[in-house]
Write an enzyme that holds these catalytic residues in place. Structure first.
Site, PDB file in Angstrom:
ATOM      1  N   CYS A 258       6.592 -17.964  63.025  1.00 43.99           N
ATOM      2  CA  CYS A 258       7.537 -18.812  63.768  1.00 43.99           C
ATOM      3  C   CYS A 258       6.974 -20.198  64.072  1.00 43.99           C
ATOM      4  O   CYS A 258       7.608 -21.213  63.782  1.00 43.99           O
ATOM      5  CB  CYS A 258       7.986 -18.100  65.048  1.00 43.99           C
ATOM      6  SG  CYS A 258       6.711 -17.881  66.310  1.00 43.99           S
ATOM      7  N   HIS A 306       7.708 -16.887  70.920  1.00 43.88           N
ATOM      8  CA  HIS A 306       8.497 -17.172  69.724  1.00 43.88           C
ATOM      9  C   HIS A 306       9.072 -18.577  69.860  1.00 43.88           C
ATOM     10  O   HIS A 306       9.405 -19.013  70.960  1.00 43.88           O
ATOM     11  CB  HIS A 306       9.634 -16.155  69.559  1.00 43.88           C
ATOM     12  CG  HIS A 306      10.363 -16.302  68.251  1.00 43.88           C
ATOM     13  ND1 HIS A 306       9.849 -15.841  67.055  1.00 43.88           N
ATOM     14  CD2 HIS A 306      11.574 -16.876  67.943  1.00 43.88           C
ATOM     15  CE1 HIS A 306      10.708 -16.107  66.081  1.00 43.88           C
ATOM     16  NE2 HIS A 306      11.754 -16.742  66.580  1.00 43.88           N
ATOM     17  N   HIS A 318      14.711 -20.509  62.198  1.00 45.49           N
ATOM     18  CA  HIS A 318      13.409 -19.957  62.601  1.00 45.49           C
ATOM     19  C   HIS A 318      12.943 -18.910  61.594  1.00 45.49           C
ATOM     20  O   HIS A 318      13.705 -18.445  60.741  1.00 45.49           O
ATOM     21  CB  HIS A 318      13.499 -19.342  64.008  1.00 45.49           C
ATOM     22  CG  HIS A 318      14.359 -18.103  64.085  1.00 45.49           C
ATOM     23  ND1 HIS A 318      13.991 -16.973  64.774  1.00 45.49           N
ATOM     24  CD2 HIS A 318      15.580 -17.817  63.554  1.00 45.49           C
ATOM     25  CE1 HIS A 318      14.941 -16.049  64.685  1.00 45.49           C
ATOM     26  NE2 HIS A 318      15.919 -16.535  63.951  1.00 45.49           N
TER      27      HIS A 318
END
Length: 342
Positions: A258, A306, A318
């Site tokens: 990420c 994240h 993402h």
């Protein structure tokens, strides 16, 4: 989608599910040094998906720790190189000073003998020599100045070598931490894969379809544009990565985790971001979600483990988790920690 969870499908044997969940939880707990989580004995396939999601979340957190340790290792390697370079230059300076004093000794020898004070000076222990203040009177001003400079240079050299040794020791500890975080990630991912492999084919296929559900381009029209040309370039880079695989610890160009995706995307725009999502959270000015603009970084969960990039119209791009390619998802897919404008 509202979270990393996927739709359920029937057909998973309860006894097998409980056994697999317990084994997977025990494996994950062993990696973290915590007690194993209990599987829900009343659950069905939804419990399996929830356990897989938890394992992926824990793996992602461990991946961020791995990235952090890797970034620190890079910094330490640079520090070691600088210390060793300074030590090498210091040694050259010491050698030049000793050569200069040696030439004085040679001149004295040719004129009838070496002054015992200078002989002591060249013995390799100028600190001891300088402590004998009375002996200094036997040196001329020039020799005393050179000796004083030599002592300072040798002390500086010793400090540089000590600093390099400490940094090397810290680097070794960091390498150990890297290996530990890697084992944790691998254990989590292996447990998740075992759970997924245990699903009946129809449910596994549904799970796989869900992991690819965000590859299409959503409607991004309307709303404010990027806050800057660099943000626009970063958005374009992130969108170009859609469809590339999630690879833990990777920051492009062929695979991403990420924070690797957001770091790489901004690097294409000439902007340097830190390696981890926690650090990226503070790599700019935080703004309310209501004022988010394309290029802003959206971090999730209370620990910011994240990160995604806002691309407009309530959507982010993402790298979600292993087995799922870089994709678009709703900005509210998980609890939002912050919105940051680099």
């Amino acid at each position: 989608m509202a979270s990393h969870r996927r739709p359920s499908a029937p057909g998973f044997d309860r006894g097998a599910r409980v056994t697999l969940l317990s084994a997977a939880a025990a494996t994950a707990a062993a990696a973290l040094g915590t007690a194993p989580a209990e599987a829900d004995p009343t659950g069905g396939p939804a419990a399996t998906r929830a356990q897989v999601d938890r394992l992926y979340e824990q793996a992602e957190k461990a991946t961020e720790q791995y990235n952090k340790a890797g970034e620190h290792a890079d910094e330490l390697r640079a520090r070691v190189a600088r210390s060793q370079d300074r030590a090498a230059r210091g040694q050259e300076a010491v050698n030049r000073m000793r050569e200069a004093l040696g030439s004085v000794a040679g001149a004295q020898y040719r004129s009838g003998g070496v002054d015992p004070a200078l002989a002591l000076l060249l013995s390799g222990d100028p600190d001891t020599y300088l402590d004998r203040a009375a002996v200094l009177d036997r040196l001329g001003d020039r020799e005393a100045t050179v000796l004083s400079d030599l002592r300072r240079a040798q002390r500086g050299l010793g400090q540089e070598r000590s600093e390099a040794a400490r940094t090397l020791a810290e680097l070794e500890r960091t390498r150990t931490a890297l290996a530990r975080h890697k084992r944790v990630v691998e254990a989590k991912l292996a447990s998740a894969e075992r759970l997924l492999a245990s699903l009946p084919a129809p449910e596994r296929a549904a799970y796989d379809r869900a992991s690819r559900s965000g590859r299409g381009v959503p409607d991004l029209s309307g709303g404010a544009g990027p806050s800057s040309a660099r943000a626009g370039a970063a958005v374009a880079a992130a969108q170009s990565a859609v469809g590339r695989p999630y690879v833990w610890g990777a920051n492009g160009p062929n695979g991403f985790d990420c924070s690797g995706l957001t770091q790489w995307s901004y690097a294409q725009a000439g902007v340097g971001l830190p390696r981890t999502s926690q650090a990226q959270r503070y790599a700019g000015r935080q703004v309310p979600l209501s004022q988010a603009r394309p290029g802003d970084l959206v971090t999730y969960r209370s620990d910011a483990s994240h990160v995604a990039m806002y691309v407009g119209n309530g959507q982010v791009v993402h790298a979600p988790y292993p087995g799922a390619a870089v994709r678009y998802d709703p900005v509210g897919m998980m609890p939002i920690a912050s919105v940051t404008r680099p």
